[in-house]
Design a protein around this motif. Structure first.
Motif, PDB file in Angstrom:
ATOM      1  N   CYS A 177       0.850  -1.201   0.000  1.00  0.00           N
ATOM      2  CA  CYS A 177       0.000   0.000   0.000  1.00  0.00           C
ATOM      3  C   CYS A 177       0.882   1.246   0.000  1.00  0.00           C
ATOM      4  O   CYS A 177       0.876   2.032   0.968  1.00  0.00           O
ATOM      5  N   PRO A 178       1.686   1.458  -1.043  1.00  0.00           N
ATOM      6  CA  PRO A 178       2.637   2.574  -1.034  1.00  0.00           C
ATOM      7  C   PRO A 178       1.972   3.944  -0.980  1.00  0.00           C
ATOM      8  O   PRO A 178       2.619   4.929  -0.606  1.00  0.00           O
ATOM      9  N   ASP A 195      -4.492  -1.041  13.987  1.00  0.00           N
ATOM     10  CA  ASP A 195      -3.741  -2.114  13.338  1.00  0.00           C
ATOM     11  C   ASP A 195      -4.656  -3.027  12.525  1.00  0.00           C
ATOM     12  O   ASP A 195      -4.280  -3.498  11.452  1.00  0.00           O
ATOM     13  N   ALA A 196      -5.869  -3.276  13.027  1.00  0.00           N
ATOM     14  CA  ALA A 196      -6.818  -4.098  12.278  1.00  0.00           C
ATOM     15  C   ALA A 196      -7.171  -3.436  10.948  1.00  0.00           C
ATOM     16  O   ALA A 196      -7.273  -4.105   9.911  1.00  0.00           O
ATOM     17  N   ILE A 197      -7.342  -2.121  10.961  1.00  0.00           N
ATOM     18  CA  ILE A 197      -7.645  -1.399   9.724  1.00  0.00           C
ATOM     19  C   ILE A 197      -6.458  -1.470   8.767  1.00  0.00           C
ATOM     20  O   ILE A 197      -6.629  -1.685   7.555  1.00  0.00           O
ATOM     21  N   MET A 198      -5.251  -1.288   9.279  1.00  0.00           N
ATOM     22  CA  MET A 198      -4.057  -1.413   8.442  1.00  0.00           C
ATOM     23  C   MET A 198      -3.995  -2.803   7.807  1.00  0.00           C
ATOM     24  O   MET A 198      -3.695  -2.953   6.618  1.00  0.00           O
ATOM     25  N   GLU A 199      -4.280  -3.831   8.601  1.00  0.00           N
ATOM     26  CA  GLU A 199      -4.227  -5.205   8.101  1.00  0.00           C
ATOM     27  C   GLU A 199      -5.315  -5.470   7.071  1.00  0.00           C
ATOM     28  O   GLU A 199      -5.116  -6.254   6.132  1.00  0.00           O
ATOM     29  N   ALA A 200      -6.450  -4.802   7.207  1.00  0.00           N
ATOM     30  CA  ALA A 200      -7.507  -4.929   6.204  1.00  0.00           C
ATOM     31  C   ALA A 200      -7.050  -4.338   4.872  1.00  0.00           C
ATOM     32  O   ALA A 200      -7.362  -4.876   3.798  1.00  0.00           O
ATOM     33  N   HIS A 201      -6.295  -3.256   4.917  1.00  0.00           N
ATOM     34  CA  HIS A 201      -5.766  -2.673   3.677  1.00  0.00           C
ATOM     35  C   HIS A 201      -4.729  -3.602   3.038  1.00  0.00           C
ATOM     36  O   HIS A 201      -4.650  -3.687   1.802  1.00  0.00           O
ATOM     37  N   ILE A 202      -3.943  -4.286   3.856  1.00  0.00           N
ATOM     38  CA  ILE A 202      -3.019  -5.282   3.324  1.00  0.00           C
ATOM     39  C   ILE A 202      -3.800  -6.373   2.585  1.00  0.00           C
ATOM     40  O   ILE A 202      -3.460  -6.756   1.459  1.00  0.00           O
TER      41      ILE A 202
END
Length: 212
Positions: A177-178, A195-202
């Motif tokens: 997600c650059p 962190d859960a939101i970040m992981e969802a974007h991954i």
């Protein structure tokens, strides 16, 4: 649709030695490609001050989550909801649904599959975001497709020394997600819902790459 769960804990050993301090849950809809925050709570432990002292005395090591300032002992002593209440909330949210996390062995096998959580009894867990991310990021790095070349070189050196090393969630996010949709600017919050939101974007980036 899948629910992504992230937890913050007192340590890495799992229950009953360590405790879950915070839970964050977001929903990822792979059809609509939407990410929706669902739940985020710090857990109240009235004895956390004493527990922290006993823990550090027994193991002769600090607690990362407190010592790095992501949470405080007071956060857990005076949080709005007790452990029993958060467990009841989480079980109600995830009941009958598909769940995952970044490193399910840690989040689920060490914590959330054990009492009082017992999520293995009421959920499905078909994949681990960390496993998928490592495979895709490693392929990207090997083919010089990570935009951040300093990050790419660091990961390649890591895999040269240890080919089986998992990619960290922040490194996976920065690689996949650059455009930084969460606005982290390279710094992970170590708060459960963030962190859960970040992981969802991954996960969304992986699904975009694979055409799912």
């Amino acid at each position: 649709m899948v629910l992504i769960i992230d937890i913050e804990t007192t340590g890495l050993r799992g229950l009953p030695i360590d405790r879950v301090l915070e839970v964050g849950i977001c929903e990822y809809d792979e059809c609509e490609r939407t990410i929706t925050p669902i739940y985020g709570e710090i857990i109240r432990y009235e004895d956390m001050d004493g527990f922290k002292a006993r823990y550090e005395s027994f193991y002769n090591e600090p607690m990362f989550i407190f010592d790095e300032g992501h949470l405080t002992v007071e956060d857990c002593m005076y949080a709005a909801k007790s452990l029993d209440t958060v467990v009841e909330d989480v079980r109600g949210i995830v009941y009958g649904d598909t769940i995952t996390s970044y490193n399910t062995n840690f989040d689920f096998n060490k914590f959330l599959y054990h009492g009082p959580w017992g999520l293995d009894e009421i959920t499905l867990r078909p994949f681990d975001i960390m496993v998928m991310a490592t495979r895709h990021v490693k392929e990207m790095a090997m083919n010089d497709r990570v935009e951040d070349k300093e990050l790419q070189d660091r990961m390649l050196r890591m895999w040269e020394n240890n080919p089986d090393r998992w990619v960290r969630s922040l490194d996976a996010y920065r690689s996949l997600c650059p455009d930084d949709p969460v606005g982290l600017s390279g710094v992970q919050s170590h708060r459960a819902l963030d962190d859960a939101i970040m992981e969802a974007h991954i996960l969304d980036a992986i699904f975009s790459l694979t055409g799912i």
